[in-house]
Design an enzyme around this catalytic site. Structure first.
Site, mmCIF file in Angstrom:
data_model
loop_
_atom_site.group_PDB
_atom_site.id
_atom_site.type_symbol
_atom_site.label_atom_id
_atom_site.label_comp_id
_atom_site.label_asym_id
_atom_site.label_seq_id
_atom_site.Cartn_x
_atom_site.Cartn_y
_atom_site.Cartn_z
ATOM 1 N N HIS A 80 0.830 -1.216 0.000
ATOM 2 C CA HIS A 80 0.000 0.000 0.000
ATOM 3 C C HIS A 80 0.862 1.263 0.000
ATOM 4 O O HIS A 80 0.431 2.302 -0.473
ATOM 5 C CB HIS A 80 -0.956 -0.025 1.194
ATOM 6 C CG HIS A 80 -2.138 -0.923 0.962
ATOM 7 N ND1 HIS A 80 -3.433 -0.588 1.304
ATOM 8 C CD2 HIS A 80 -2.228 -2.154 0.396
ATOM 9 C CE1 HIS A 80 -4.251 -1.573 0.964
ATOM 10 N NE2 HIS A 80 -3.546 -2.546 0.425
ATOM 11 N N ASP A 81 2.067 1.166 0.543
ATOM 12 C CA ASP A 81 2.960 2.333 0.501
ATOM 13 C C ASP A 81 3.500 2.529 -0.914
ATOM 14 O O ASP A 81 3.406 3.621 -1.479
ATOM 15 C CB ASP A 81 4.123 2.143 1.494
ATOM 16 C CG ASP A 81 5.017 3.369 1.538
ATOM 17 O OD1 ASP A 81 4.458 4.489 1.471
ATOM 18 O OD2 ASP A 81 6.242 3.234 1.617
ATOM 19 N N VAL A 84 1.514 4.194 -3.886
ATOM 20 C CA VAL A 84 1.093 5.606 -3.840
ATOM 21 C C VAL A 84 2.350 6.454 -3.620
ATOM 22 O O VAL A 84 2.952 6.388 -2.549
ATOM 23 C CB VAL A 84 0.050 5.841 -2.715
ATOM 24 C CG1 VAL A 84 -0.451 7.285 -2.746
ATOM 25 C CG2 VAL A 84 -1.114 4.870 -2.838
ATOM 26 N N GLY A 86 5.246 5.877 -4.762
ATOM 27 C CA GLY A 86 6.433 5.031 -4.584
ATOM 28 C C GLY A 86 6.659 4.665 -3.126
ATOM 29 O O GLY A 86 5.919 5.117 -2.234
ATOM 30 N N ASP A 88 7.852 5.365 -0.121
ATOM 31 C CA ASP A 88 8.392 6.546 0.560
ATOM 32 C C ASP A 88 7.817 6.712 1.966
ATOM 33 O O ASP A 88 7.886 7.812 2.542
ATOM 34 C CB ASP A 88 8.122 7.817 -0.256
ATOM 35 C CG ASP A 88 6.634 8.159 -0.311
ATOM 36 O OD1 ASP A 88 5.792 7.297 0.056
ATOM 37 O OD2 ASP A 88 6.303 9.281 -0.718
ATOM 38 N N SER A 90 4.935 7.087 2.916
ATOM 39 C CA SER A 90 3.823 8.052 3.020
ATOM 40 C C SER A 90 2.608 7.424 3.713
ATOM 41 O O SER A 90 1.810 8.124 4.336
ATOM 42 C CB SER A 90 3.438 8.597 1.645
ATOM 43 O OG SER A 90 3.243 7.537 0.734
ATOM 44 N N PRO A 175 -6.147 -1.311 -6.185
ATOM 45 C CA PRO A 175 -7.352 -1.926 -6.748
ATOM 46 C C PRO A 175 -8.255 -2.535 -5.684
ATOM 47 O O PRO A 175 -7.796 -2.970 -4.632
ATOM 48 C CB PRO A 175 -6.792 -2.998 -7.677
ATOM 49 C CG PRO A 175 -5.404 -3.244 -7.244
ATOM 50 C CD PRO A 175 -4.910 -2.013 -6.547
ATOM 51 N N HIS A 205 -1.480 -13.262 -0.656
ATOM 52 C CA HIS A 205 -2.762 -13.644 -0.043
ATOM 53 C C HIS A 205 -2.750 -15.100 0.419
ATOM 54 O O HIS A 205 -3.795 -15.672 0.716
ATOM 55 C CB HIS A 205 -3.913 -13.377 -1.016
ATOM 56 C CG HIS A 205 -4.218 -11.913 -1.155
ATOM 57 N ND1 HIS A 205 -5.212 -11.414 -1.957
ATOM 58 C CD2 HIS A 205 -3.648 -10.830 -0.562
ATOM 59 C CE1 HIS A 205 -5.237 -10.089 -1.860
ATOM 60 N NE2 HIS A 205 -4.289 -9.705 -1.034
ATOM 61 N N ASP A 258 3.284 -19.576 0.905
ATOM 62 C CA ASP A 258 3.648 -20.690 0.033
ATOM 63 C C ASP A 258 2.779 -20.724 -1.223
ATOM 64 O O ASP A 258 1.956 -19.832 -1.448
ATOM 65 C CB ASP A 258 3.559 -22.018 0.816
ATOM 66 C CG ASP A 258 2.160 -22.260 1.372
ATOM 67 O OD1 ASP A 258 1.196 -21.614 0.892
ATOM 68 O OD2 ASP A 258 2.015 -23.087 2.299
HETATM 69 C C1 HEM Z 1 -4.111 -7.646 -6.671
HETATM 70 C C2 HEM Z 1 -4.711 -6.702 -6.005
HETATM 71 C C3 HEM Z 1 -5.008 -6.790 -4.542
HETATM 72 C C4 HEM Z 1 -6.220 -6.614 -3.952
HETATM 73 C C5 HEM Z 1 -7.524 -6.280 -4.667
HETATM 74 C C6 HEM Z 1 -6.049 -6.825 -2.537
HETATM 75 C C7 HEM Z 1 -7.049 -6.733 -1.599
HETATM 76 C C8 HEM Z 1 -6.936 -7.108 -0.289
HETATM 77 C C9 HEM Z 1 -8.003 -7.083 0.681
HETATM 78 C C10 HEM Z 1 -9.434 -6.615 0.418
HETATM 79 C C11 HEM Z 1 -7.508 -7.558 1.848
HETATM 80 C C12 HEM Z 1 -8.256 -7.689 3.183
HETATM 81 C C13 HEM Z 1 -8.072 -6.398 3.944
HETATM 82 C C14 HEM Z 1 -8.836 -6.249 5.233
HETATM 83 O O1 HEM Z 1 -9.517 -7.169 5.660
HETATM 84 O O2 HEM Z 1 -8.736 -5.167 5.820
HETATM 85 C C15 HEM Z 1 -6.124 -7.881 1.633
HETATM 86 C C16 HEM Z 1 -5.284 -8.409 2.592
HETATM 87 C C17 HEM Z 1 -3.946 -8.623 2.400
HETATM 88 N N1 HEM Z 1 -3.224 -8.293 1.273
HETATM 89 FE FE1 HEM Z 1 -3.966 -7.723 -0.517
HETATM 90 N N2 HEM Z 1 -4.740 -7.122 -2.294
HETATM 91 C C18 HEM Z 1 -4.053 -7.107 -3.483
HETATM 92 C C19 HEM Z 1 -2.708 -7.320 -3.657
HETATM 93 C C20 HEM Z 1 -1.812 -7.523 -2.645
HETATM 94 C C21 HEM Z 1 -0.374 -7.491 -2.771
HETATM 95 C C22 HEM Z 1 0.367 -7.173 -4.060
HETATM 96 C C23 HEM Z 1 0.153 -7.770 -1.549
HETATM 97 C C24 HEM Z 1 1.590 -7.836 -1.117
HETATM 98 C C25 HEM Z 1 2.578 -8.137 -1.913
HETATM 99 C C26 HEM Z 1 -0.962 -7.994 -0.660
HETATM 100 C C27 HEM Z 1 -0.849 -8.387 0.655
HETATM 101 C C28 HEM Z 1 -1.921 -8.620 1.496
HETATM 102 C C29 HEM Z 1 -1.792 -9.239 2.802
HETATM 103 C C30 HEM Z 1 -0.516 -9.814 3.410
HETATM 104 C C31 HEM Z 1 -3.059 -9.228 3.370
HETATM 105 C C32 HEM Z 1 -3.444 -9.719 4.773
HETATM 106 C C33 HEM Z 1 -3.206 -8.549 5.715
HETATM 107 C C34 HEM Z 1 -3.349 -8.845 7.180
HETATM 108 O O3 HEM Z 1 -3.459 -10.012 7.565
HETATM 109 O O4 HEM Z 1 -3.340 -7.867 7.944
HETATM 110 N N3 HEM Z 1 -2.128 -7.795 -1.336
HETATM 111 N N4 HEM Z 1 -5.792 -7.583 0.328
#
Ligand code: HEM
Length: 331
Positions: A80-81, A84, A86, A88, A90, A175, A205, A258
């Protein structure tokens, strides 16, 4: 006649000039990101703070040992950093109207891990190590821990902390879980990441949780979601009877970073629509299959994380080195 002709010439020259200006602006932006990346080096703090790596490692380790769930939080914080302005830091600014207050960022967690590392580093090397670099290092350590030591990569350093953090700037950059695959691809491409990078990074995920509100669309739709396995749907309905509460992103190995995430997608057991859609889309489906083996996913994830960490706009004397990661120096 002569003057009409030169008027047309003048206007074509003007529009050519405008297009050239656009091209030069785009090239300048690209060049500055590439130049910024070129200034990142693994031993950036070799003389200014030789202990930086060790200090961050021990602070992050002890923070993650006291709350394991923070590791997935840190990994998401970094994404998320970086998307937006880059990478940084923010997203770390804790003030009304900052990025952190944007609706896409409300579920973020793990801030305390970065604070703990910053506190220790500031004591030894005041005003030297950026919050952006601490977040990058903490993410690498979280990935290592979440993967049981199987995913490691180098973190080039030298990022500077941003001077801007606005909730409005988040709009359209991160997204939504109900985004179309085209929107997902575009969000990554806007940051210089390929569709393959997107599929690989979505493997994050494989750990952590999501709020039940993000899947109500799949559970309560009038027409059952054909890409959601019916047994899994029944389990989810029990775990998420309402939008309150949360559920593991990976039903099988929720605490292990994994390849099982991809196996879940192949079995129609992806949690978010944005996960499952990777199995539906004709371009991404083979990428899901390729990453369903750890020997492919592990190195791919390491490479893609390094690449995401290189979305850097501020280096050298740009931005600042914050004294507290939660606020600008001139708050
Ligand atoms: C492809 C687009 C992506 C979408 C639409 C997306 C969306 C989401 C959403 C809706 C959640 C749940 C958030 C919540 O319950 O507050 C989540 C959790 C998470 N996302 Fe993504 N995500 C994306 C890509 C990524 C990427 C690229 C990463 C890291 C490289 C990432 C890492 C994570 C992690 C680790 C969690 C769990 C966070 C936690 O347990 O606190 N996500 N994501």
């Amino acid at each position: 006649m002569g003057s009409a002709c030169s008027g047309r010439d003048a206007s074509s020259l003007l529009s050519l000039g405008f297009m050239l200006l656009l091209l030069v602006t785009a090239l300048t932006a690209l060049t500055s990101t590439v130049e910024a990346q070129a200034q990142l080096v693994p031993d950036f703090y070799k003389s200014s703070c030789p202990m930086a790596d060790t200090l961050v490692s021990s602070a992050v380790d002890s923070a993650l040992n006291s709350r394991a769930a923070a590791a997935s939080g840190v990994l998401r914080l970094f994404f998320h950093d970086c998307f937006v302005h880059g990478c940084d830091a923010s997203v770390l600014i804790d003030a009304p109207g900052s990025e952190r207050s944007a609706s896409a960022n409300l579920g973020l967690q793990g801030f305390e891990v970065i604070d703990a590392a910053k506190e220790v580093v500031e004591k030894q090397c005041p005003g030297v190590v950026s919050c952006a670099d601490i977040l990058a290092l903490a993410t690498q350590l979280s990935v290592k821990k979440l993967s049981g030591g199987r995913i490691t990569y180098t973190v080039p350093l030298g990022r500077r902390d941003g001077l801007v953090s606005s909730a409005a700037d988040v709009t359209g950059k991160l997204p939504s879980p109900v985004a179309s695959v085209a929107t997902l691809k575009a969000a990554f491409s806007a940051n210089g990441l390929s569709t393959e990078d997107m599929v690989v990074l979505s493997g994050a995920h494989s750990v952590g949780t999501a709020g039940c509100g993000f899947i109500q669309n799949r559970l309560t739709a009038a027409t059952p979601d054909a890409t959601l396995d019916t047994t899994y749907a029944a389990v989810l309905k029990k775990q998420c009877p309402t939008a309150a509460g949360s559920v593991n992103l990976d039903l099988a190995t929720p605490n292990q970073l994994d390849e099982v995430y991809y196996k879940n997608l192949q079995a129609n057991k992806g949690l978010l629509s944005s996960d499952q859609i990777l199995q539906t889309d004709i371009e991404t489906r083979p990428m899901v299959a390729a990453n369903a083996a750890f020997q492919t996913f592990g190195p791919n994830f390491a490479r893609a994380m390094e690449k995401m960490g290189n979305i850097v706009q501020l280096t050298a004397t740009q931005g600042e080195i914050r004294l507290s990661c939660r606020s600008f120096n001139q708050a």
